[in-house]
Design an enzyme around this catalytic site. Sequence first.
Site, PDB file in Angstrom:
ATOM      1  N   CYS A 107     -33.283 -12.656-104.523  1.00 38.75           N
ATOM      2  CA  CYS A 107     -31.977 -12.611-103.841  1.00 38.75           C
ATOM      3  C   CYS A 107     -31.290 -13.970-103.778  1.00 38.75           C
ATOM      4  O   CYS A 107     -30.112 -14.106-104.132  1.00 38.75           O
ATOM      5  CB  CYS A 107     -32.135 -12.010-102.448  1.00 38.75           C
ATOM      6  SG  CYS A 107     -33.069 -13.009-101.269  1.00 38.75           S
TER       7      CYS A 107
ATOM      8  N   HIS B  33     -33.041 -12.332 -96.423  1.00 38.20           N
ATOM      9  CA  HIS B  33     -32.303 -11.756 -97.553  1.00 38.20           C
ATOM     10  C   HIS B  33     -30.877 -12.280 -97.541  1.00 38.20           C
ATOM     11  O   HIS B  33     -30.315 -12.588 -96.488  1.00 38.20           O
ATOM     12  CB  HIS B  33     -32.298 -10.225 -97.478  1.00 38.20           C
ATOM     13  CG  HIS B  33     -31.805  -9.570 -98.730  1.00 38.20           C
ATOM     14  ND1 HIS B  33     -32.513  -9.575 -99.916  1.00 38.20           N
ATOM     15  CD2 HIS B  33     -30.652  -8.897 -99.000  1.00 38.20           C
ATOM     16  CE1 HIS B  33     -31.836  -8.929-100.850  1.00 38.20           C
ATOM     17  NE2 HIS B  33     -30.685  -8.515-100.327  1.00 38.20           N
TER      18      HIS B  33
ATOM     19  N   HIS C  65     -26.236  -8.011-104.935  1.00 42.04           N
ATOM     20  CA  HIS C  65     -27.495  -8.654-104.532  1.00 42.04           C
ATOM     21  C   HIS C  65     -28.647  -8.191-105.405  1.00 42.04           C
ATOM     22  O   HIS C  65     -28.543  -7.206-106.145  1.00 42.04           O
ATOM     23  CB  HIS C  65     -27.793  -8.378-103.055  1.00 42.04           C
ATOM     24  CG  HIS C  65     -28.211  -6.961-102.751  1.00 42.04           C
ATOM     25  ND1 HIS C  65     -29.168  -6.644-101.821  1.00 42.04           N
ATOM     26  CD2 HIS C  65     -27.779  -5.767-103.255  1.00 42.04           C
ATOM     27  CE1 HIS C  65     -29.315  -5.330-101.750  1.00 42.04           C
ATOM     28  NE2 HIS C  65     -28.483  -4.776-102.613  1.00 42.04           N
TER      29      HIS C  65
END
Length: 361
Positions: A275, A323, A335
């Site tokens: 990520c 994240h 993402h």
Amino acid sequence: MGPGKRGLFAAAVAVVCAVTVLGAPGMAFARPEPSPSATATTSPDLTLPPSRDLEAVREKLDTLYHDAAVATDAYNAAEEAAKKQSAEIVALAQKIVEGQERLADLKDRAGAAARSQYRTGGLPDEAQLMLSDDPTEFLDGAGRILQGQQATKGLIAELTRTQQDLEQYSQDASAQWAELEANRKAKASAQKKIEKQISAAEKLESQLEKKEKERLAELQKQADQKAQTAWLDTGILDEIDGRASEQGRKAIAYATAQIGKPYEWGAEGPKSYDCSGLTSEAWKSAGQQIPRTSQEQWKQLPHVDIEDMRPGDLIIYFDDASHVALYVGDGRIIHAPRPGRTVTLAGAGTMPILAVVRPDA
């Protein structure tokens, strides 16, 4: 070469060797600062819930992949710090080698001065004046001797400073090496945690039949839609009307071009990403260097209110900042979700938002 010089030279060699090891693939180490969950050693529960409750399976998988994401952030932090530490160690090694060369030159010059004094017999100035046939010539020579003495004092002072610098460099090198060795163990622990959690998730999924896997994917889709709808129902998009900056548009264009590429922990392109690898590379392509990990992006980049969010900003998710995604507008993000999935377009409200940060504030 004297004992002191040999010791310092050995330190220089040790530092150079350390740098060589650090330069090897997969051997760059630095201290991560993982949260407690990143260093836990308890074995994951791989048993299927009673009656094969797929919603419970989905939640268990979310937990496993979340723990893997936290450990991945710790691992990435180690990699990022290792690059800086390696550069510092290289600089230390260069200083030690240059200092050794300087010290050798100074010692040669000091030796030449000592030999010159020996040739004059080491007689005091008064005695040389009495023995001289030409007092005027002696006085001229005495002036040169005085200059020479002052130069010698300066030489000795410089030699002492160089020796002290080398000793300090040697101590710094030893401390750096000890820290790197400790950090190697920390990084290895983070990697072990990542692999354990991902392996547990994969084993849990492997126990499901094909129809159950399809149903599980549908449940995940429904959960995402429910969360996104709830977020949009707050009317948040009515307040978000910011336009992307020029750099933001470039970052979005980069991220968009990566859609479909696989997630891989620790990866930062060009074939796969995790990520924060995706977000940091997207902004790097736009000419903006940002921290490598989601936690550091959250800590270091300027925060903006969600109402002021604009395309190109980064959304940090979960209360541990484990994240991160790139906001692209209209309530959507790009993402790299987790292992087994690909870089994708998703709803910005599908996960709990911690903060919004702006790389080009």
